[in-house]
Structures are given as structure tokens and as C-alpha cells.
Design an enzyme around this catalytic site. Structure first.
Site, PDB file in Angstrom:
ATOM      1  N   TRP A  17      55.029 -46.108   5.598  1.00 29.72           N
ATOM      2  CA  TRP A  17      54.364 -46.840   6.669  1.00 29.72           C
ATOM      3  C   TRP A  17      54.200 -45.856   7.827  1.00 29.72           C
ATOM      4  CZ3 TRP A  17      56.946 -49.662  11.072  1.00 29.72           C
ATOM      5  CH2 TRP A  17      56.065 -50.536  11.709  1.00 29.72           C
ATOM      6  N   ASP A  53      64.647 -50.058   5.906  1.00 31.70           N
ATOM      7  CA  ASP A  53      63.641 -50.959   6.470  1.00 31.70           C
ATOM      8  C   ASP A  53      63.338 -51.995   5.379  1.00 31.70           C
ATOM      9  OD1 ASP A  53      61.364 -52.203   7.385  1.00 31.70           O
ATOM     10  OD2 ASP A  53      60.165 -50.378   7.581  1.00 31.70           O
ATOM     11  N   LYS A  67      57.030 -61.401   7.351  1.00 31.77           N
ATOM     12  CA  LYS A  67      56.294 -61.701   6.115  1.00 31.77           C
ATOM     13  C   LYS A  67      56.979 -62.816   5.328  1.00 31.77           C
ATOM     14  CE  LYS A  67      54.892 -57.585   7.367  1.00 31.77           C
ATOM     15  NZ  LYS A  67      53.791 -56.724   7.547  1.00 31.77           N
TER      16      LYS A  67
END
Ligand code: LMR
Length: 394
Positions: free
Chosen positions: A127, A208, A243
Site C-alpha cells: 500500500w 497492518d 472494511k
């Protein structure tokens, strides 16, 4: 002063949101930013979250400040969700933060306090904000190989080879599950070997985890992070609720900091409190309250888990369908990886030029590195993407 500010290029993922909105074509498809969309193309509020929100509206009697690191009930519920019921609670300090990004930021701030000369090791690819946030905070950033672009799996040998250069106290950023952008995860055995390597190098893992429940299941997706927690003396975990609870704009996340001894956890907690105060004072509260209600109420929790399973099944169905449509059009098995990958994303192997051509001709928006958000597809649009990829010569 303001005149002297340099021009900053826009974030390559976030700029797609506006570019897509500005595209006047009726027939267009947004496979850019990582948000889940249902078959009708909307990002729904999850049923359990909506119910929790109604209950909260009925019962909440004040909006006064809450704790500087958020509510303990939320943080503890998140420790249980991510690290499981056997987590070493007495060794874990935690702080609510504005989303997963805020949690990563606070994790890096903590590293700055404790190990200012640490290098931050970022997977290649990753990311994009991982690298830029670490650089923004003044860290030296190193990359380690993560992806085998030929076979479209995690390049575990390359990863280990590169991570053998990690020095004591360096921080290694890892994706807990549903790797962004590749979709290729480590298997159980690889997590086990990785734990050995991190132990040997005396490195600090910063995991993460933003898609727990989107891969194989809530517990299955936490296999890696839980194993690391059981082996490593110290670890940081940045967990996002954007999410898996579908509460993107509520900015709900948590940083967990696991220290070697319980006696240290109190001072870590004090530092986390200080860092929240310096950066933004109180973290957002609304989303974390909803998450706590969903996780702690049996009925809401079952409903949430059922809806998460629907999302997961839908993602897997879309992945299989895309792999099979590509197989039909090319007669080749080389897209089998799409069905094997997990989570929202896969790197399709499109060059930036091919990504542009697909956008011009078909109105399909994907990130310049060829990342596709599978969760932006539906049964109706999978053939459109397959046609576009094949026509671009991928
Ligand atoms: C993404 O990768 O698309 C998401 O995590 C959204 C973001 O903030 O980049």
C-alpha cells in the site's frame, strides 16, 4: 511561507475517486479505491452496524469527551478480535486512532520515541502510504521483495533473503491478511518461518491488518498475526475497522503495542496516551462505539459475522468467475491466480500504459500498477473487465 510549499503529487489511489466521478460516461466501472460494493454497486451500511447505530441514537445521552485513547471496551474487544481470546492482555497497551491509517501513524510515532534510528522495512509492492508515511516521519525506508511477478505468489524466498539484512530494532511492516495490492498471502508454514527470522534478527513486526474476515474467515485471517504474537517478545498491530465493519468514513482503528514484560505495558500505555494528545487529542468515538456494540452483543455479532461471510463468499465467487472468464477468452491458465488470491485486490499484470488504455476505451478505473479492486465488480461487470484486459493484451 505558503508560496514556498512544493507541489505535491496527488495520492494515486485517492485521485481516482474524483477522476471516476468526473468521467461523464454512463458505462464506467470504478475498480480503484478499496471499498466493498454489493451487486447493485453501492457500499451498504452493514445490517448489524445500522441496528447498533439506531440503538446508540436511542441510548446515547452525551457527546462529551471520552478517553484520550478511546474506550477500554473497544480496545479490549479489538484485542480479542485480532489476537484471540488467548492474547497476552497484560502485555498489551492500546490506543484508538482515526482509522487503520491513524493506527499505523501512531505506531510509527511510537517507534520514533523508542527506536528513533530504526529503519522501516516495507514490502515491495505495498500500500503506497506505508512508504510515504514512514518517510514523512523521517525514517529511512528499506524495501523487501514480497511478490513473484511471474507466478503471482508471495516471493517468500526473496522476502527472507532481503529481511536477513534487517538490523536489531528495525521495524518490518507486514500485511496481516489479504495483501494490498497483490492479493497474495503467506501460508501458515511461511508465517512460522517468518516468526523465526524476525526473532533471530531481533526485529519489531508492525502488522497492518485491515481486511480481517475478507479472506478465509475471522480466525483464519488472523493466523499469522496471532502466531507472531505467540512468538515475538514485542510487536505492534494496526487494525482497521473500515472494511470489515463497512464504516470507512467513521475513521475507526486501533493500535496494539505488545511489550515483552507486563511491567512495561503501563509506560507504553502512557506513551500512547501522550502521542494521541500530541497528534489529535481524542480519537473519533462513534465508529468504535458501534464496533463494540456489534462485537459484544451476541445477536448483533452473529448478524455481522453472517454478513461478513456473505461478503467473503461474494468476493470468492467474483474471483472464480473472473479467472474463468479470462480462461475462456485466452485459453490459458495463467489467470488462475485471481481465484487463489484473497481479499479485495489482485495485481492483474497490466502496465501503466495498459491501465490507461483500459480506462480510455472501457471506462474501467484501476490503480496505475494494475491493481484491481475485485470488490468493485459484480456478476454483470466481470465480463466487461475480462474483455478489457484481453483487448489491452494482458
Ligand atoms: C485502498 O488501498 O484503496 C484503501 O486502503 C483506501 C486507501 O486509503 O488507500
Amino acid at each position: 511561507m505558503l508560496n514556498s510549499l512544493p507541489k505535491r503529487p496527488p495520492d494515486k489511489i485517492i485521485k481516482l475517486i474524483q477522476e471516476f466521478r468526473d468521467d461523464p460516461r454512463d458505462r464506467k466501472l470504478d475498480l480503484g479505491v478499496g471499498v466493498y460494493r454489493d451487486a447493485s454497486g453501492i457500499t451498504p451500511i452493514m445490517r448489524a452496524v445500522k441496528t447498533a447505530e439506531k440503538r446508540l441514537w436511542e441510548t446515547e445521552s452525551t457527546k462529551t469527551y471520552t478517553g484520550m485513547v478511546g474506550e477500554a471496551a473497544f480496545r479490549h474487544a479489538m484485542v480479542r478480535l485480532v489476537l484471540g481470546r488467548n492474547a497476552p492482555f497484560d502485555r498489551i497497551a492500546s490506543a484508538s486512532a482515526p482509522g487503520g491509517t491513524g493506527a499505523i501513524h501512531q505506531g510509527l510515532e511510537l517507534v520514533k520515541e523508542g527506536s528513533p534510528n530504526a529503519r522501516i522495512w516495507v514490502p515491495d509492492p505495498s500500500w503506497p502510504n506505508h512508504r510515504s508515511m514512514a518517510a514523512h516521519l523521517g525514517f529511512d525506508v528499506e524495501f523487501y521483495r514480497y511478490f513473484d511477478f511471474e507466478n503471482r505468489n508471495a516471493d517468500f524466498d526473496g522476502m527472507c533473503e532481503d529481511l536477513s539484512g534487517v538490523s536489531r530494532g528495525d521495524v518490518v511492516i507486514l500485511h496481516g491478511c489479504c495483501h494490498n495490492p497483490t492479493g497474495a498471502d503467506l501460508n501458515r508454514g511461511q508465517w512460522f518461518k517468518l516468526a523465526d527470522l524476525l526473532l533471530e534478527r531481533e526485529a519489531v513486526a508492525l502488522v497492518d491488518i485491515a481486511y480481517q474476515g475478507f479472506g478465509d474467515g475471522l480466525d483464519e485471517d488472523a493466523t499469522g498475526v496471532r502466531h507472531l504474537a505467540s512468538r515475538l517478545p514485542e510487536m505492534l498491530v494496526a487494525a482497521s475497522c473500515s472494511k470489515n465493519f463497512g464504516i470507512y468514513r467513521e475513521r475507526t482503528g486501533v493500535l496494539l503495542a505488545m511489550s515483552e514484560q507486563a511491567s512495561v505495558a503501563g509506560s507504553v500505555q502512557g506513551t500512547l496516551t501522550h502521542l494521541n494528545r500530541q497528534n489529535f487529542s481524542f480519537p473519533p468515538d462513534h465508529g468504535s462505539r458501534l464496533v463494540t456494540m456489534v462485537l459484544e452483543d451476541g445477536e448483533l455479532r452473529s448478524e455481522w459475522e453472517a454478513e461478513l461471510a456473505e461478503i467473503r463468499d461474494n468476493l470468492r465467487m467474483l474471483r472464480s468467475m473472473l479467472a474463468s472468464e479470462l480462461h475462456q477468452r485466452t485459453g490459458s491458465d495463467r489467470f488462475g491466480f485471481v481465484a487463489e488470491h484473497r481479499g479485495m485486490f489482485s495485481l492483474m499484470g497490466a502496465s501503466p500504459e495498459q491501465v490507461n488504455a483500459i480506462r480510455e476505451k472501457f471506462g474501467i478505473y484501476m490503480v496505475g500498477d494494475g491493481r484491481v479492486n475485485v470488490a468493485g465488480l459484480s456478476k454483470d461487470t466481470v465480463p466487461m473487465l475480462a474483455d478489457a484486459l484481453v483487448s489491452a493484451g494482458i
